[in-house]
Enzyme design. Structure first.
Site, short mmCIF file in Angstrom:
data_model
loop_
_atom_site.label_atom_id
_atom_site.label_comp_id
_atom_site.label_asym_id
_atom_site.label_seq_id
_atom_site.Cartn_x
_atom_site.Cartn_y
_atom_site.Cartn_z
CB SER B 63 41.67 40.97 39.36
OG SER B 63 40.30 40.81 39.11
CE LYS B 66 40.02 43.78 36.75
NZ LYS B 66 39.72 42.36 36.72
CE1 TYR B 188 38.50 42.71 32.88
CE2 TYR B 188 36.60 41.26 32.69
CZ TYR B 188 37.46 42.01 33.46
OH TYR B 188 37.27 42.07 34.82
CE1 TYR B 240 38.90 43.60 42.51
CE2 TYR B 240 39.16 42.01 44.29
CZ TYR B 240 39.26 42.34 42.95
OH TYR B 240 39.71 41.41 42.08
CB VAL B 258 38.27 36.01 42.30
CG1 VAL B 258 37.66 37.34 42.68
CG2 VAL B 258 38.21 35.77 40.81
#
Lengths: 304, 304, 304, 304
Positions: B63, B66, B188, B240, B258
């Site tokens: 992530s 991102k 993605y 998160y 992760v």
């Protein structure tokens, strides 16, 4: 560009804008305010001050007081405080019961109403004379004794406070309120009913711009570590469900109130208070956010 | 205390701690990693670098990518981007469908999976050769061509990606996806499958510590205003539903993955990447957060 | 008053009403129907039949088919079925993902889309040739081989079925789907695409008015206990989030479809099918409910 | 098989079962009851009565009283009642605030606590002497003056009623409460505190089994149309979030209370009251549901 020039530009810019915000009218006392008031006061860590507009006029600080009560609670209670309230952004409007239900009575953070009510309950259990002690602490931070509760506002909050009564009863049912419900609400409504000028507000919050020392006296009031943490909570939770937008546009830790005030700090440079009563849809001062966005853009001084 | 001393202390401290975290095992490829890896790389704005442990070993950045895709999208699309994704913290776990439903298919921010899928869809509409262009952009930021997609990881994500398939279909139903669903997911999953070392990661993110200029070359890559904004989003949404906790404990804008990586920046001082595969309950590197908390406490250099 | 008189009065009453409902248009095939069609067919347990209007014209039965697939699954799987789907009313619109998330992938009941998809998955695991077997079962119940899938409707559902794709992927992620996702959806869309007349529908459902025996042949198809249970589920869950309102106004177990059909049963007296394509805001046939409310008021024959 | 035989079989069956339910203990008064009590009283429309066990012992009817207050309100207020409360199953536990928030203060149905509080508020506005009038109405229905409020229970409910205080304040904030909050709660708690025997309860509810006429005197008390509607609401909403399960297993309109009582009606045949204090996880009498399931299975007399 020096800060006085910047404030002057902001003042002009804000005068030019058509302000579609609306003043808080959920209690009659707040609805009486002149919606066109605008004031700003900035204090640098070098103890230089700059101001524009109605910066010396008092207004109801409302939820801004939640930062002060958190500060006292964090000092007096320490880490145990975080068993009763979390530090996560809420993601829903400021008086939501849904999240509270999901989280078993533990509010998401100390700046939503539920969380601030928990802090009031915590302080009731540890302070001798909560209402007086709270006012005394603020006066010391501000270095100014001319700060008072507006009893009419406190009374008015109580008369229209069905939602807060719902919140505190619900948390009591879930085991997260220790004291008598009426006492908790009375103390909470007093906190909301404090009136201050932009200057008083900026001076009170100067400890958060200066690693815990008052800018005027250089006296250490709270630890640098506490400042770091409370600033972090202001950054992520200080503007209800507009915290992300405020971080994005302004880039400073801060706290707003439905009286139209906002106070924000740059942790190594300055503290600033702004007041404009008309609120946007999320309940934050419409021009206040605009003014602070101008400030960090023109000065280049945000935390990001 | 200089940074090398600090990193050495952190290394010792982290070795001492019993780490109850668990490595990500939702895809077989990620489950193969050695759980005891630990690396850290810090680069100051003066271009001085410090490192410890497995800082030169590649891992799946997941992530963390991102932030890069958001950066490209913000540059290429500008303000219109924010019609399709918001910038508010999510308040619920990272793959929640509930919030998406409440918000009519507009994800809360670009760092939850739904938001990152929107960004992938945005980039698919504007890039000529998205998968190649994305890798090229990262290599330029890192100043290093030895960066690749791990195709096995990308494939593995696809095979176990029922939740993401649910998300993208749901947003398509609500009118917020323009491109073919398989193309969006393929792009993605490639982004998630990039592998980098701590050093490469820190160098890639150096623009966020240095007002948009690469620390090594001083070349302006994106505007200072973009940096301010993306740092703000990292601060409020980068972890998160642990964003508030990370701000509270560490006090730096950052992003986790992760794979166990975290990158964080101090917007006027340094960029740091840390890697430790075991995750806490919220899905963020357990030791990684601990190491960064040590770093800002020992150096006194957080944004708050 | 005899049933033919009652149907005639209902017909007049329904012609008089200005119908503000809207036909389903989420797939092109359904949007082509004549919105002013109105038909009704009633069959008593004495095998006497009464009809008005377009009772012999076929229409897409859509979700009404969910009762038939539940019936087959309950017969073939027994009590184990209820480990994968519950029997509680949903309280939210029929395609909600929120509840599914809260309930860990176990749909609230077999008549919301998620639940019907689970039933399709269950049947795929136990039937030899699901699509053919399902049609054969319906033809036997109806005592009529002139019943077919409309392949264009099935295809159209697939092309616009992003929400259902989201649902099935989400339940797969949560471990409640056994078969290949495309197979599940293909079977599910075929079930929705069956076309029947009011008469065929009433004859098919006659087992639920007659303790499990077909009214025409007196042949026992399912047990009286199964009938009692499926009628109960129709009563509490047959009309999405309008189940309480339908029970309150009509007072019969029943099931609606977005094609504008409704079938309802009086468990000791009669079965009735009505068709009028314009839907109210909750997605149920506007005039259909009105007609059935007239029916139970005029006949005095509801279950309550 | 005649009803007395059936009740005897049920009694044996219930004695045999190990009952893992738990008595309500949220107020001390309720916790004092003997958990092993078991009584049942059945009255047919032919005025024949059958009973077993502790059918002549009084217990706290609790939420069963909500049906009576709804009946009075429906008679006195008519259709306007439904502007303030809906008739849909709730889908969540009986004291949920979340749904109330979503639905803007309009409770989902009159049998969840929020809805019953609205009914209490409605009655307060139209009855001269609510607490006396309510008791008088019940005594007339029962044909028995030996029915009283237990003032200790009413008081105890008030002392532990934080959740209900939260509910009523929240609905007041949303504009759906007309009267003084303390008056509303006092009336509501009295309703819950009525004590009756199984026989009294069955006789009181006999109007719902007999189209609005008392079974004993044949006197019409409410219209057949009202009976149809209230039975429908009992069917879809009478057992909190277990309404679907009760319909599925038992197949009768009914209402439960946390005192362990359940009353159920067959609208053309009989009324039955059962009492067993141990509750299942959803808050309904564990053995009570079991007994009623036996009853409809053995007699073949359910509405479905």
């Amino acid at each position: 560009m020096d800060f006085q020039n910047i404030l002057n530009i902001i003042h002009k810019d804000c005068n030019r804008i058509e302000n579609h915000g609306k003043i808080a009218n959920y209690i009659p006392e707040l609805a009486k305010v002149d919606p066109d008031k605008f004031g700003m006061f900035l204090l640098t860590n070098e103890n230089e001050s700059y101001e524009i507009g109605d910066s010396q006029e008092k207004f109801s600080i409302q939820s801004i007081s939640k930062v002060i009560s958190l500060t006292i609670a964090a000092e007096l209670v320490g880490q145990d405080l975080w068993k009763r309230v979390e530090v996560e952004p809420s993601g829903t409007p400021f008086n939501s019961l849904t999240e509270l239900e999901r989280d078993k009575g533990i509010p998401r953070n100390p700046f939503i109403n539920a969380g601030a009510i928990i802090i009031a309950d915590v302080l009731l259990s540890v302070l001798d004379d909560p209402i007086n002690d709270f006012l005394t602490f603020i006066r010391k931070l501000a270095g100014d004794d001319d700060i008072y509760y507006n009893e009419k506002v406190a009374e008015s909050e109580k008369d229209y406070g069905y939602r807060n009564t719902a919140l505190v009863n619900y948390m009591k049912a879930l085991g997260n309120i220790e004291n008598d419900i009426d006492d908790v609400l009375n103390f909470y409504y007093h906190q909301c009913a404090i009136e201050m000028t932009c200057e008083q507000l900026a001076r009170t919050f100067s400890i958060f711009a200066n690693a815990g020392k008052k800018i005027s006296s250089k006296k250490q009031v709270i630890s640098a570590k506490s400042v770091k943490r409370i600033n972090a909570i202001m950054q992520t939770c200080g503007f209800y469900d507009e915290a992300g937008e405020f971080a994005y546009r302004v880039g400073l830790p801060g706290k707003s109130g439905v009286g139209g005030g906002i106070v924000a700090v740059h942790p190594t440079a300055y503290v600033v208070a702004v007041w404009s009563p008309k609120l946007n849809e999320k309940g934050n001062s419409n021009l206040g956010i605009h003014a602070l966005e101008d400030l960090t853009n023109l000065s280049g001084l945000s935390v990001f």
